[in-house]
Structure formats: structure tokens, C-alpha cells
Design a protein around this motif. Structure first.
Motif, PDB file in Angstrom:
ATOM      1  N   ILE A   1      10.557  -3.085 -12.156  1.00  0.00           N
ATOM      2  CA  ILE A   1       9.623  -4.084 -11.603  1.00  0.00           C
ATOM      3  C   ILE A   1       8.593  -3.336 -10.756  1.00  0.00           C
ATOM      4  O   ILE A   1       8.935  -2.372 -10.059  1.00  0.00           O
ATOM      5  N   GLU A   2       7.341  -3.791 -10.829  1.00  0.00           N
ATOM      6  CA  GLU A   2       6.282  -3.213  -9.984  1.00  0.00           C
ATOM      7  C   GLU A   2       5.623  -4.317  -9.161  1.00  0.00           C
ATOM      8  O   GLU A   2       5.295  -5.375  -9.692  1.00  0.00           O
ATOM      9  N   CYS A   3       5.437  -4.058  -7.870  1.00  0.00           N
ATOM     10  CA  CYS A   3       4.656  -4.965  -7.021  1.00  0.00           C
ATOM     11  C   CYS A   3       3.384  -4.231  -6.607  1.00  0.00           C
ATOM     12  O   CYS A   3       3.445  -3.108  -6.098  1.00  0.00           O
ATOM     13  N   ARG A   4       2.250  -4.881  -6.816  1.00  0.00           N
ATOM     14  CA  ARG A   4       0.980  -4.276  -6.381  1.00  0.00           C
ATOM     15  C   ARG A   4       0.775  -4.581  -4.902  1.00  0.00           C
ATOM     16  O   ARG A   4       0.743  -5.748  -4.515  1.00  0.00           O
ATOM     17  N   ILE A   5       0.645  -3.522  -4.118  1.00  0.00           N
ATOM     18  CA  ILE A   5       0.404  -3.705  -2.690  1.00  0.00           C
ATOM     19  C   ILE A   5      -1.117  -3.639  -2.481  1.00  0.00           C
ATOM     20  O   ILE A   5      -1.728  -2.587  -2.652  1.00  0.00           O
ATOM     21  N   ASN A   6      -1.686  -4.792  -2.161  1.00  0.00           N
ATOM     22  CA  ASN A   6      -3.138  -4.875  -1.984  1.00  0.00           C
ATOM     23  C   ASN A   6      -3.490  -5.051  -0.512  1.00  0.00           C
ATOM     24  O   ASN A   6      -2.782  -5.767   0.204  1.00  0.00           O
ATOM     25  N   ALA A   7      -4.576  -4.434  -0.088  1.00  0.00           N
ATOM     26  CA  ALA A   7      -5.072  -4.639   1.269  1.00  0.00           C
ATOM     27  C   ALA A   7      -5.853  -5.947   1.278  1.00  0.00           C
ATOM     28  O   ALA A   7      -7.085  -5.977   1.189  1.00  0.00           O
ATOM     29  N   GLU A   8      -5.100  -7.053   1.306  1.00  0.00           N
ATOM     30  CA  GLU A   8      -5.683  -8.398   1.261  1.00  0.00           C
ATOM     31  C   GLU A   8      -4.858  -9.290   2.166  1.00  0.00           C
ATOM     32  O   GLU A   8      -3.680  -9.019   2.394  1.00  0.00           O
ATOM     33  N   ASP A   9      -5.468 -10.380   2.618  1.00  0.00           N
ATOM     34  CA  ASP A   9      -4.745 -11.320   3.464  1.00  0.00           C
ATOM     35  C   ASP A   9      -4.385 -12.573   2.660  1.00  0.00           C
ATOM     36  O   ASP A   9      -5.232 -13.443   2.454  1.00  0.00           O
ATOM     37  N   PRO A  10      -3.123 -12.675   2.204  1.00  0.00           N
ATOM     38  CA  PRO A  10      -2.739 -13.836   1.391  1.00  0.00           C
ATOM     39  C   PRO A  10      -2.927 -15.158   2.148  1.00  0.00           C
ATOM     40  O   PRO A  10      -3.128 -16.198   1.534  1.00  0.00           O
ATOM     41  N   LYS A  11      -2.893 -15.090   3.485  1.00  0.00           N
ATOM     42  CA  LYS A  11      -3.052 -16.325   4.277  1.00  0.00           C
ATOM     43  C   LYS A  11      -4.504 -16.755   4.363  1.00  0.00           C
ATOM     44  O   LYS A  11      -4.826 -17.858   4.753  1.00  0.00           O
ATOM     45  N   LYS A  12      -5.426 -15.842   4.075  1.00  0.00           N
ATOM     46  CA  LYS A  12      -6.854 -16.181   4.121  1.00  0.00           C
ATOM     47  C   LYS A  12      -7.454 -16.037   2.734  1.00  0.00           C
ATOM     48  O   LYS A  12      -8.427 -15.283   2.538  1.00  0.00           O
ATOM     49  N   ASN A  13      -6.844 -16.716   1.760  1.00  0.00           N
ATOM     50  CA  ASN A  13      -7.381 -16.725   0.406  1.00  0.00           C
ATOM     51  C   ASN A  13      -7.550 -15.322  -0.189  1.00  0.00           C
ATOM     52  O   ASN A  13      -8.489 -15.075  -0.923  1.00  0.00           O
ATOM     53  N   PHE A  14      -6.655 -14.437   0.189  1.00  0.00           N
ATOM     54  CA  PHE A  14      -6.633 -13.073  -0.369  1.00  0.00           C
ATOM     55  C   PHE A  14      -7.926 -12.291  -0.080  1.00  0.00           C
ATOM     56  O   PHE A  14      -8.357 -11.468  -0.864  1.00  0.00           O
TER      57      PHE A  14
END
Ligand code: ADP
Length: 446
Positions: A335-348
């Protein structure tokens, strides 16, 4: 074999290619934009050249600068990674005219499969099921209406050049069709300089399953099984796994054979991914070919034990594949999870900035492909992915448990990121039971 390769990319995939080259005894020449100057991974290359200002159009996409770096760096080949120039047939041709090997397909095979409309035609020739769609390009609203009434709404308007979820619109009725058609066209024109579109039946709540293929220059074509990428947000993949939970062993066999047929028919060489969607009744349909290495290639590497980047380099260098179809296992679950520098709480919303502290998970079954470190500054100009966390377990339950444990260990302080969302997804009953489709994340978490 090559003595020196230019890596025409940045970030984690550049580092991934540099590592593979080092193990093969090949020197590397890296390129960087002014925003990436001083990045730690560049020190691992044998040489590095600045190719321009931060914006991709001024640096990583600037063909003249990339080719100059290759000439000055005295390389025999260029690995394009993914994104940037990886699927640019013109760049591929320029490499050929400069007598530099492009590590990927020929410009002809790339052009044939890169245009989604001609790729669909090729799939039909190879007797691969295709999503019911317009026979060719759709140029008027009348044509679009006629098709939509033939196959029934909802329909999907797709730009031939669409990518990353851009240039695609769903229309549920006549009224929505006109504006969807215009929107898809203008979005694709702005993003890819090509506004041509076609229509497909919109498959409701589909799964996304894709097959990894390798083809050498001697006519050998093999598949390396499938990856399930149904965990998506706005048509962008978040989690990928192999094997897929969405298909039966019979479907797996048919799908993998279809992918090999299609790549053989196209006389395509090097690595490719043939993407399908699977409907609720288990029927699969071809959607597109990615003529390059993909972000999610590590899950295939973990279950097959085959280094895809090394294979790409060896194939381009003229070596025959060192294995046959029956030698390629699909062992355990990755399994792979993409770690993105995004804020899921603020609409990514992207969250660039300085990583104050990074703690990387480790232990049995864990792999973290990333170029970032404590003190690294995530520049605002590029894709927000800062790393890929990949795990491998004997069973799916074990792989999920390893991923949960690794996500808990991962600390990225100073910027927002998607790791907490991954933990939520992984503990959701629909994911645990393998029941997710491409609409799951948006229905459940936003
Ligand atoms: P892109 O090149 O932008 O990635 P794709 O053709 O690969 O575009 O499609 C991306 C995603 O869009 C798929 O994974 C799937 O979720 C969705 N999709 C594509 N075609 C269809 C379709 N006909 N019906 C429903 N969903 C689709």
C-alpha cells in the motif's frame, strides 16, 4: 550500458532515479531550478546544473535548457521521471535528434498512446474493452447531444490531452451538457494548449485499476500485475495498492492480458501503465495509457521484487528483459499513501513552507520515498507531494496495520500535510473491507 544519465526532474523521483543509477554504476547529472538550489538530494548526483528560474515553464519544462545541461554534462541518456517533460513527444524527438537516448518509448509510440482518442482506437483494434464513447472528437453541441441520448446521461466530456483531472466534466442532462462542454474545452485549452474533446459514458461509482507493463526492444512484453487506485480526490490518487480488492482472479487475468495486447499492438517499448475503470458489475473498460513511470510504481516493486526504474534504464540501453511472465510474482500486499503538503481541513489548500522537524518512519515492511528532511523548505511552485509512504505485508490486514503504525511515527512539523487523513481513511470500514470506489473520499471526508 550508459556511463552517465541526466535526470530531467526534481524531488522524490529525481532522488529515486539517482539511487537506481548509483546501484547500476551509472553517473548522474541532476538539474535544478533556482527554487531548488541547494536541495540535499542534489549532492547525491555527480554533477548538477541550474536550468532556470523557479517556474516550471522557465526551467524544468524549458527544453533548450534541459538539452544544454545534457550536452554540457556529456550524458548518453535522459530519464524524464513523471510530470514535466515525461510525456512530451516533441522533447522525446529533440533527444533523438541530439543523439541522446530518451528513457521511455519512441516519440511515435508516445504520440500514438498519449492522445486519448487515438489510444481508444488502438484499444479497439487490440480487442480491449473501451468505455462506450463517441466514435471520435466531438466538435458541436448537436453531436454531443446525440451521443448523450444514445448512451444515456450521465456522460463525461474529456479533453484528448487531459491529465491530473483537468479537462474533464460530467454532465447529467441536456442543460448541463452545453456548459460542461465549454468548460472542459477551455480548461484543456488553457492547461494543455489543446481544446479537442470527446465524450464517454460516465461510469457511476467506478473503481480505478491499472496494469503495469514492461516491454523491451526485442519484442518481449510482460505485465507486473495491477494496482488499485480507487482512493482519489477530484480524480487525483491518494492511496494505491496491489493486489486490487475490486477484481476477481479471472478479471485480473483478463485485464493483465488486455494490457499486454494493447502495448504489443502499439509497438510500445519501456514502462507503461494501462488504466481501466471497473463498473459495479465487475466489467472493466480501458481509459488511458500513461507512457512513463508513475508515482505509484513502488507498490508494484514491493509485490514483484522488481526495480522498475532500473528496468527502464536497462531496457533503454538495449538489454532484454531478465525474466519471463511466469517468473513475475505478486507476493503479499503493498500500500502507498501520498504525503502531500496540503491542508485537508481547508479544501486541500497547498501548504508550502519550512519543515521544522521531520521524523521518518522505519522498521520491517516500511519504505519512505522522499527528498525532504528537517529544515527543508517546500517551494510553492511545484506539485505538493513531499513523500510516499509505502508498506508491504504478508496479508492486507498486516499491510494496513503496518501503514497505521508508520503513519503514527511520521512527523512533519511546520507545514500541514495529509497523513492524518490517511489514518482516517485506513481505519474506515469501507477501506478495510475493500469496498471503496473513486467517489468514496469525497462522499465520506469532505
Ligand atoms: P487523467 O489523465 O486526468 O488522470 P483519466 O482518464 O486517467 O484522466 O481519468 C482519471 C479518473 O477519472 C479515473 O481514475 C476515474 O476516477 C475518472 N474517470 C475517467 N473516466 C471515467 C468514466 N468514463 N466514468 C467515470 N469516471 C471516470
Amino acid at each position: 550500458m550508459y556511463q552517465r544519465i541526466l535526470v530531467a526532474n526534481r524531488g522524490e523521483i529525481a532522488l529515486r532515479i539517482i539511487r537506481a543509477c548509483r546501484e547500476l554504476g551509472i553517473e548522474t547529472v541532476a538539474i535544478f531550478s533556482e527554487a531548488d538550489r541547494g536541495a540535499q538530494y542534489l549532492e547525491l548526483a555527480d554533477e548538477a546544473f541550474c536550468v532556470g528560474p523557479p517556474k516550471p515553464v522557465d526551467s524544468y519544462l524549458r527544453i533548450a535548457n534541459v538539452i544544454s545541461a545534457a550536452e554540457v554534462g556529456n550524458v548518453q541518456a535522459i530519464h524524464p521521471g513523471y510530470g514535466f517533460l515525461a510525456e512530451n513527444a516533441h522533447f522525446n524527438e529533440v533527444c533523438r535528434s541530439c543523439k541522446i537516448d530518451f528513457i521511455g518509448p519512441t516519440p511515435e509510440a508516445m504520440a500514438k498512446l498519449g492522445d486519448k482518442n487515438s489510444a481508444r482506437e488502438l484499444a479497439r483494434q487490440a480487442k480491449v474493452p473501451v468505455v462506450p464513447g463517441s466514435a471520435g472528437l466531438v466538435t458541436s453541441i448537436e453531436e454531443a447531444r446525440q451521443f448523450a441520448h444514445e448512451v444515456d446521461f450521465p456522460v463525461l466530456i474529456k479533453a484528448v490531452a487531459c491529465g491530473g483531472g483537468k479537462g474533464m466534466r460530467v454532465a447529467a442532462n441536456d442543460l448541463a451538457l452545453q456548459s460542461a462542454l465549454q468548460q472542459a474545452r477551455s480548461e484543456a485549452e488553457a492547461a494543455f494548449g489543446n481544446g479537442a474533446v470527446y465524450l464517454e459514458k460516465y461510469i457511476e461509482q467506478p473503481r480505478h485499476v491499472e496494469v503495469q507493463v514492461l516491454a523491451d526492444l526485442h519484442g518481449n512484453v510482460v505485465h507486473l500485475w495491477e494496482r488499485d487506485c480507487s482512493v482519489q480526490r477530484r480524480h487525483q490518487k491518494l492511496i494505491e495498492e496491489s493486489p486490487s480488492q475490486s477484481i476477481t482472479p479471472e478479471t485480473r487475468q483478463l485485464m493483465c492480458e488486455a494490457a499486454v495486447r494493447m502495448i504489443s499492438e502499439a509497438e510500445y517499448t519501456n514502462a507503461a501503465t494501462v488504466e481501466f475503470i471497473v463498473d459495479r458489475d465487475g466489467n472493466f473498460y480501458f481509459i488511458e495509457v500513461n507512457a512513463r513511470i508513475q508515482v505509484e510504481h513502488p507498490v508494484t516493486e514491493m509485490v514483484t521484487g522488481i526495480d522498475l526504474i532500473k528496468q527502464q534504464i536497462l531496457i533503454a540501453g538495449g538489454q532484454p528483459l531478465p525474466f519471463q511472465q511466469e517468473d513475475i510474482p505478486q507476493r503479499g500486499v503493498a500500500i502507498e499513501c501520498r504525503i502531500n503538503a496540503e491542508d485537508p481541513k481547508k479544501n486541500f489548500q497547498p501548504s508550502p513552507g519550512k519543515i521544522e522537524r521531520l521524523i521518518v518512519p522505519g522498521g520491517f515492511g516500511v519504505r519512505f520515498d522522499s527528498h525532504v528532511h528537517s529544515g527543508y523548505f517546500v517551494p510553492p511552485y511545484y506539485d505538493s507531494m513531499i513523500g510516499k509512504l509505502i508498506v508491504h505485508g504478508a496479508t492486507r490486514d498486516e499491510a494496513i496495520a503496518i501503514m497505521q503504525r508508520a503513519l503514527l511515527e511520521l512527523r512533519v512539523e511546520g507545514i500541514k500535510n495529509t497523513s492524518a487523513l490517511h489514518r482516517e481513511i485506513l481505519s474506515h470500514s469501507a477501506f478495510v473491507e475493500g469496498r471503496v470506489d473513486t467517489t468514496f473520499v469525497e462522499r465520506t471526508f469532505t
